[in-house]
Structure formats: structure tokens, C-alpha cells
Design an enzyme around this catalytic site. Structure first.
Site: not given
Ligand code: TRP
Ligand code: ZN
Length: 876
Positions: A264, A266, A301
Site C-alpha cells: 500500500g 511505505m 504512514e
Molecule cells: N511498512 C509498510 C507499511 O505498513 C509496508 C511495507 C512493508 C511495504 N514492506 C513493503 C510496502 C514492501 C511496499 C513494499 O506501512
Molecule cells: Zn505500516
């Protein structure tokens, strides 16, 4: 299976051998290969010379390596396809490395890649190692300075984390920009973007008076669709200040929208990268749900800046430390934006649809997993959504004040650190002087606990006794479970539906609230209520106070009473759902399919919902939606999807027969022809669409649906009608689908919806239609949104046709996964999940699913991601 990648275990954690204090990066972006130069200031963590330094690296071409300015002799290092090991190092040194990478060939969308015309990065969890050699683990935190060099015509906008500190031009015509992020961070939060982008700009003044520049960057054709995201960002920033006292910490906050993205969004420090689905919205092309998604993901985010970035994870087993907590904060925020009850119902629906089946299947794992082969497979509903329920339980058990005391202590202790779930628990416990040792089992034990409640009423003594037993089914690697500590929020209703005072036997006589939180800690507990003047109806698990399956043998009358009168909105909704579930399960249990599924209790409960609909249309829409086929399936020991579908359809026909004209009235009263985006308008639209969805399962509805489609003034209404039309193969459906594609063929996000409604079609030939759609010029396996819209929606959202008895759905999915395995392993592994849920299907389905899983398992060159899901999925 050929290659057998090894599992990483939580118990094997070792602190890093070296710290990296600063990272200087220089990117030269060229369309025939990008050169990455890095300069790292390193020091041995024990202060002694001699320890080997192990750097991670994937698909990199090593061009140069030097230590303290001297090219490193070949004898001092070893490279393989995963890593670079350097020997005989001093206690402190400067390491310089040059690598070459090929973003334009990167279809895995991890590391640096191209999406449309732009370069972007995705480093979580282990993507940074595809950019340069580095100790790519979250407990190595460094201060980054990044210089990006590129052609100014194709890439006028050059972005990275932190603050923009310098820029200039080179003699050869290229330009460069330098960024500096003063906050030490793990490599997974690094980001870079280069492209020709439009910018929507605004400002936010923090509580302490700092002026923050807010920027949302999109490709030019997407300008005009960022107002909603910008407004959401500002309200999230204000909300975190108001509720948590947390302010933003850099001079600017940037968001970039990209088309090709594995998830979704980052939370990269100061430079979020978003899937276009989660940031773009306008009333013409987005549904009300899309608007809610954008608001929720923007907030999510943003909240990561404190829960994830300022305080980060020590290792990836601690993922829920940041994800569970941030989902909970997102939920709190969303509840404050509109109807908290309706939001809570949505959260529980998601948990039951995605997490309960995961917890009951072969990939079940604790909120804090003990091992993984590929960490990307653990961005799961368990880590995110059950993790959020765990945080919600701290909030319930400690009270709002106690919870915020714990949060304060958590930030005070750990700002700038990489920590564990145990550290979070300790902060909550210490700030409240509570022993949460037993509560920690929520992190270590997988499986959905079952609460069985029985009661006894002693009329002579006016005493009511609740007996609560808990158990938890075995999950892979965990046969026996110890009891959980959980909050059970409850009340008692008298026969007229009024809340009764709750005199607990061992509490003061003056202490008689209308609602209580019972702390469940043992296998079996009794709660005795005094001065209970009549046999009460227990209202249990109000607000869904714990992520459990509740069993109490309610009569239909009791459920109808709760649905009509309970003080808690969630419980009112839940009682209606349980009544419908009970009737559908009973019908499924009978040898002969019964003529009627609904009975007078369900019909009168629904009639009550219709009569009160105008008080809260959004709630009425939820209450009128029958439990999904997947939810019914989740209650059964053996799942026959066709039987479930038949019974649910029969139930809807009973509802139409009895309440059809009232549903039509509700529909006509609430359907709108505007684009108003306020909560009340959205609620009325949801109600009208739900009523239409029920009516559509009856006869002679083509005109109604066609009119709804034609008169629609917004995407919610239009898509609702299109989805309902698409279940048939008549001319009206074909015309609407053609019209829809014609109108929006140039809007990618709307074309996703066009694929999705066809993937969800109840038409028997849906698997064949999907195979055809995969050949459509607008379809592409390299774009995850397209894959999710067509293949994901089919396999997860269309159980009836995915499980078509000839196995065509399984074959289609397996063929696609095999292709995706070579293109995008993360997405391939995710698409594969529905095939691993064969255990409780009827034998013929089980065989078909296992056969396809085995076919994937026998293929050559399986990615780690797919290998892990297939091999676990095949275990009984
Ligand atoms: N950390 C991100 C969130 O939850 C999500 C995420 C983790 C992500 N790994 C990823 C997004 C790989 C894209 C690709 O907000
Ligand atoms: Zn997250």
C-alpha cells in the site's frame, strides 16, 4: 523440491559486529545502468580490531572496494550472490564501495526500480541490499547523506530522505541534488525518487511553532487528485499532536505516488512512497471506500514517523512492534473522524476475513513469529491486524490514561533506538506498575482463542453466574497453549432490553456500573452478579474487546433482543450477524435443503433495522449485510462453497419476499445523485447500495440496476451497479462494462475496478473470462495493482467460482503464480495464499488444490518467497 532456502530463527539473534555511523551515497542514474557509490564510517561494536564485517548484497555488480582510502586486496574479502565478507579490519575505518545496478530490469519492485518514467525505491524489509553492500538489518542505524545525479530533462525532480541541503549542475549537463537526514535510521527507511513530477504543496505549523513544508508528488496526469490526501495528512499531524503530544521533526514531509508498488505505502523517513491506489482520490473516479482508504493509509504512514522510525525494530521478528502499534493508531484516528461504531465493525470484518482464516491455516504464526524463510511473507494480517488488537487490549486493560502513560515512557526510554516487543510491554507494565507477564503470550502463541460462556440464574437468590472457559486450537509447531490474559467487556439486559446494574459479588455495594470489563486469565473463571431481579440476556465482548471466537448458546429471541436494544453498537450489529449465521449453519446442517432459511426473528430484526435506518444509515448498511460466504465457511469443519452460496442466496430471497418493498423504499429514499463527500451522504449511499445489492438477488431487477448505473453521479454508485450487473451475461451487463471501460480507459485506477468487477462475477465462466482478460491490452503481470484487481480479487473474493468443481480456478491461479514467480516473487507468494487453504474443503476441492500446489512446488527456480508458502501450504 529443488532449492531449500534456510529458515532464520528469532532465537539466533546476535547484536551487530559493527556499527555504521554515517552513510554517504551518490547515485548516478543512467538508463543503461546506475552507479552507486557509498562511503561508510564504521566501527567495531566491541571496540576491538579483527572482527569480520558481513555486508548483505543481492544482484549487485561490485566495481570497487577500498578501506581507509586503499583499494582492498582480493585476499581480504569474499563475495557471493548474497553477501560480501571483509576480514582483518581495524576497530574503526572508512569503507568505500562502488556497485552497478539495473533498475530498469527490476520487476521485483524491491530496491531501486523504475515505475512509469520515474525511479523509486522500496527498501523494507531487505531491499537496500539490492542497491549497495550494507549491513541491511534494522538495528544498524546511520545518518544518511544522499547525492543524486541525473539528466535534468527526464528527471527534473530528485528526492531523498531528510532536508535538501545543496544542488548544482555538472559540466556534462546533468544536474544533482544533495539531501541530508539528521535522524539515524535503519537502511529499510532509505528512499530515493527521480522523475518528472507535479507537486501539490502546502504547509503545517506544528504545536511548537515549526513550519513544515508538505509536498505530494505525482505524475502530471494525476494532478488534481491529491486534495483529499493533503487534508488527511494535515489532520493526522494535528491528531498526533493533540492525542499523543507527538510532533513532526523534519523541515519537510514528502509523499510520492507510484503506479508499480508491492504493497500500500511505505513510511521512508521524510519521503513516503505510496501506491497510487492509496493516495489519489476524487469523487468522479473514486468510491467512498477509496476515500477512506486514502485517509487511513496517509495517517498510518505519518504515524510511523514515531512508531517505526524514531523508535524502530531491533530485528524483523519484532515487525508488529511498529505495524500492530501503527495500525492501532490509524484505527484510533479513523474512529475520531466519523462513526467509531461503524469503523469498529469494519475492523472486525477485516480481522475475521483475513486474520482468523490465517490463524486457522497452515501459515498460522504468532504476532511475533519465531522463524521465517522470507520476511516479506510475514507482512500478514496476524502481524498487522491481530497485532493492532493486542495494542487495543493494552488500551482496554490499562485504561486510556494508563495506555498514554505507557506510550510516554516508551518514547522516553527508546527514542532513537531499535527495540523489541518485550521493550514495549515493559514500558506499558512499568508505567502502570502492572505485571503483564501473562499478557505477553499474545506475542508468542498463535491461534484464535475460543471463549465459551455459560450462565446460571438462581431466581431465589437473585444471583447470576457467568462461567468463562478459554482454549486455543493447536497451530503449526504449537500443540498446547497456555491461557491468555484478555479483557471481556460485558453488560446484562433485562427482558425489556434495558441495561441492568452490575453488582459483582466481591465488589462494594455502591459499585454497580452498567458495563464491566472482566479480566480473563485462567482456563476457567466464574463471575457472580448479585441483585439480579430477572434472568438477564448477557451482552458479551462489547466493542469486540478481544480477538477471540465467542461461544454462548443464544436463542434466536435473545439475539433479536440484543440486536434491537444493546447499549453497544458493535454488539447490536454482531447479534444480527450471529442470528443470520446460526440460521444459515442450521440450514447447511440439514439433509434436505430447507425451503426457508430466514425465520421470523431474523426478519423482525432486519425490519427493525429498516425502521431505524434513517437514524444512522451507515450502521443500517452494515446491519443489512449478511455474513459473507467466507465467514460462514470459517465456522465449518467441512466447507462446501456451493452449498454455502445456495443457502445464503435462499436467505436473501426470504428477506426480499418479506421485506422487499421496504428495501425498495429505503433504496429510493437514500439513493442520491450527487458527489457530496460528507459522512452523512456517504452513509446514505452505503445504505442505498446495500439495499440495491439485496434487491439485485431477486427477479426482474435489470431495469433497476441499469437505471442506477445510468443515473450514477459518483464512482460509489456507478461501481455498485456495475458489480451487480456483471453477475449476469446479458446485454445490460455487456453494455455497462463497455461503457465503463470507454469512459475511463485512460485512468489506471478505474481500469483496475473494471477488471475487479469481472473477477468477482458469479458467472459460471468467470475463470475463462479472467483468462481472456489477462490477454487484454490493459492487463499486465508486471503491475501489482492489475494482478491484485484481477487474480487477487478472484482467488480471495470469489469463493464460488475460485472453487469451481472442475478445478479451473485453481489451475488459473497456479499458472499465474508460476509466471509471477519469475517477475515479482513478493506478489507471487501473496497471490498463492488462497491455494494453501485446502484443509477444510470438501475432498474433491482439497485434491484439486493440493495438486496445483504440488505443481508449483515441483517447478524449477522457485523464489524463496514462493517456496516458503508452497512448502508450508502442503503440510497437513
Ligand atoms: N511498512 C509498510 C507499511 O505498513 C509496508 C511495507 C512493508 C511495504 N514492506 C513493503 C510496502 C514492501 C511496499 C513494499 O506501512
Ligand atoms: Zn505500516
Amino acid at each position: 523440491m529443488s532449492n531449500q532456502p534456510a529458515a532464520i530463527r528469532r532465537a539466533d539473534y546476535n547484536a551487530p559486529s559493527h556499527f555504521v555511523d554515517t552513510v554517504d551515497l551518490r547515485f548516478e542514474l543512467n538508463d543503461d545502468g546506475t552507479i552507486v557509490s557509498s562511503r561508510l564510517q564504521c566501527r567495531a561494536s566491541d571496540g576491538e580490531p579483527g572482527a569480520d564485517l558481513l555486508l548483505d548484497g543481492n544482484e549487485l555488480k561490485l566495481l570497487e572496494i577500498s578501506v581507509d582510502g586503499q583499494p582492498l586486496p582480493a585476499a581480504r574479502y569474499t563475495v557471493d550472490d548474497q553477501s560480501l565478507r571483509i576480514r582483518d579490519l581495524p576497530a574503526q575505518f572508512e569503507l568505500e564501495i562502488r556497485t552497478e545496478i539495473h533498475p530498469q530490469r527490476n520487476t521485483a519492485l524491491e530496491g531501486l526500480y523504475k515505475s512509469g518514467g520515474m525511479y523509486c525505491t522500496q527498501c523494507e524489509a531487505e531491499g537496500f541490499r539490492r542497491i549497495t553492500y550494507f549491513p541491511d538489518r534494522p538495528d544498524v542505524m546511520a545518518v544518511y547523506t544522499t547525492t543524486i545525479v541525473a539528466d535534468p530533462n527526464s528527471y527534473p525532480v530528485l528526492l531523498s530522505n531528510g532536508n535538501r541541503v545543496d544542488a548544482g549542475h555538472l559540466d556534462d549537463g546533468r544536474h544533482w541534488v544533495r539531501w541530508h537526514d539528521p535522524f539515524p535510521k535503519p537502511s529499510y527507511l532509505f528512499a530515493l525518487v527521480a522523475g518528472d513530477l507535479a507537486c501539490h504543496q502546502d504547509r503545517f505549523v506544528t504545536a511548537s511553532g515549526r513550519d513544515v513544508l508538505l509536498q505530494i508528488f505525482v505524475e502530471h496526469h494525476n494532478t488534481g487528485k491529491t486534495d483529499h490526501a493533503m487534508a488527511a495528512l494535515k489532520s493526522a499531524m494535528a491528531w498526533d499532536e493533540r492525542t499523543h503530544g507527538l510532533e513532526y521533526d523534519l523541515d519537510r514531509y514528502m509523499i510520492v505516488a507510484v503506479d508499480d508498488f508491492n504493497m500500500g505505502a511505505m513510511e521512508n523517513k521524510g519521503l513516503n512512497v505510496f501506491n497510487t491506489v492509496c493516495v489519489l482520490a476524487d469523487p468522479e473516479t473514486s468510491t467512498d471506500r477509496d476515500f477512506e482508504t486514502v485517509e487511513a493509509v496517509i495517517a498510518h504512514e505519518y504515524f510511523h514517523n514515531w512508531t517505526g522510525n524514531r523508535v524502530t525494530c531491533r530485528d524483523w521478528f519484532q515487525l508488529s512492534l511498529k505495524e500492530g502499534l501503527t495500525v492501532f493508531r490509524e484505527h484510533q484516528f479513523c474512529a475520531d473522524q466519523g462513526s467509531a461504531e461503524v469503523k469498529r465493525i469494519g475492523e472486525v470484518r477485516t480481522l475475521r476475513a483475513a486474520q482468523f482464516p490465517e490463524d486457522a491455516g497452515p501459515l498460522a504464526h504468532p504476532v511475533r513469529p519465531d522463524s521465517y524463510i522470507d520476511i516479506s511473507n510475514f507482512y500478514t494480517a496476524t502481524v498487522y491486524n491481530k497485532g493492532s488488537e493486542v495494542i487495543r487490549m493494552y488500551h482496554s486493560l490499562l485504561g486510556a490514561e494508563g495506555y498514554y502513560r505507557g506510550m510516554q515512557l516508551y518514547f522516553k526510554r527508546h527514542d532513537g533506538q531499535a527495540v523489541t516487543c518485550d521493550d514495549f510491554l515493559a514500558a506499558m507494565a512499568d508505567a502502570n506498575d502492572r505485571d503483564l507477564t501473562q499478557f505477553s503470550r499474545w506475542y508468542s502463541q498463535a491461534g484464535t482463542p475460543v471463549l465459551e460462556v455459560q450462565d446460571d440464574y438462581d431466581a431465589t437468590a437473585q444471583r447470576y453466574t457467568l462461567t468463562v472457559r478459554q482454549s486455543c486450537p493447536a497451530t503449526p509447531g504449537q500443540a498446547e497453549k497456555l491461557p491468555f490474559h484478555l479483557p471481556l467487556v460485558m453488560g446484562l439486559l433485562d427482558q425489556g432490553g434495558r441495561s441492568m446494574a452490575l453488582h459483582l459479588a466481591d465488589s462494594a455495594a455502591s459499585d454497580a456500573p452498567l458495563e464491566r470489563l472482566l479480566e480473563i486469565t485462567s482456563h476457567e473463571q466464574q463471575f457472580v452478579f448479585e441483585q439480579v431481579s430477572e434472568r438477564p440476556v448477557p451482552s458479551l465482548l462489547r466493542g469486540f474487546s478481544a480477538p477471540v471466537r465467542l461461544r454462548y448458546d443464544y436463542t434466536d429471541q435473545q439475539l433479536a433482543l440484543l440486536a434491537a436494544h444493546d447499549a453497544d453498537g458493535f454488539t447490536r450489529w454482531e447479534a444480527g450477524q450471529q442470528l443470520a449465521t446460526k440460521l444459515m449453519l442450521a440450514a447447511l446442517g440439514r439433509a434436505e435443503p430447507p425451503a426457508h432459511v430466514a425465520n421470523e426473528h431474523l426478519l423482525s430484526a432486519l425490519d427493525g433495522v429498516l425502521r431505524r435506518a434513517s437514524e444512522d444509515p451507515a450502521f443500517a448498511a452494515e446491519a443489512l449485510t449478511l455474513p459473507s460466504e467466507a465467514y460462514i465457511a470459517d465456522q465449518l469443519a467441512e466447507v462446501d462453497v456451493e452449498a454455502i452460496h445456495r443457502v445464503r442466496e435462499a436467505c436473501i430471497r426470504d428477506i426480499i419476499a418479506e421485506l422487499g418493498s421496504d428495501l425498495e423504499t429505503i433504496y429510493r429514499e437514500n439513493r442520491g445523485t450527487d458527489q457530496a463527500m460528507d459522512g452523512a451522504s456517504m452513509g446514505r449511499r452505503a445504505l442505498a447500495c446495500t439495499a440495491l445489492g439485496l434487491l439485485a438477488r431477486g427477479d426482474d431487477v435489470e431495469d433497476l440496476l441499469r437505471d442506477h448505473y445510468r443515473n450514477a453521479a459518483n464512482m460509489t454508485d456507478r461501481l455498485c451497479a456495475l458489480g451487480l450487473l456483471a453477475h449476469t451475461d446479458n446485454d445490460a451487463a455487456a453494455a455497462a462494462l463497455a461503457d465503463f471501460h470507454d469512459r475511463w480507459r485512460n485512468d489506471d485506477l478505474v481500469v483496475n475496478k473494471w477488471f475487479q468487477v469481472q473477477a468477482m462475477s458469479l458467472r459460471e465462466d468467470t475463470p475463462e473470462l479472467i483468462a481472456q482478460l489477462m490477454e487484454h491490452p490493459d492487463f499486465s503481470l508486471t503491475n501489482p495493482n492489475r494482478v491484485r484487481s484481477l487474480i487477487g480479487a478472484f482467488a480471495q473474493g470469489n469463493p464460488l467460482r475460485f472453487h469451481r468443481p472442475d478445478g479451473a480456478g485453481y489451475r488459473l491461479l497456479a499458472d499465474t503464480v508460476l509466471q509471477l514467480n519469475a517477475i515479482n516473487p513478493q506478489v507471487a507468494a501473496r497471490m498463492l495464499l488462497p491455494l494453501t487453504r485446502w484443509q477444510r474443503q470438501i475432498p474433491s476441492a482439497r485434491e484439486g488444490m493440493r495438486r496445483e500446489l504440488e505443481r508449483i512446488g515441483n517447478a524449477h527456480k522457485l523464489s524463496k518467497d514462493v517456496f516458503e508458502v508452497v512448502s508450508k501450504g502442503l503440510q497437513a
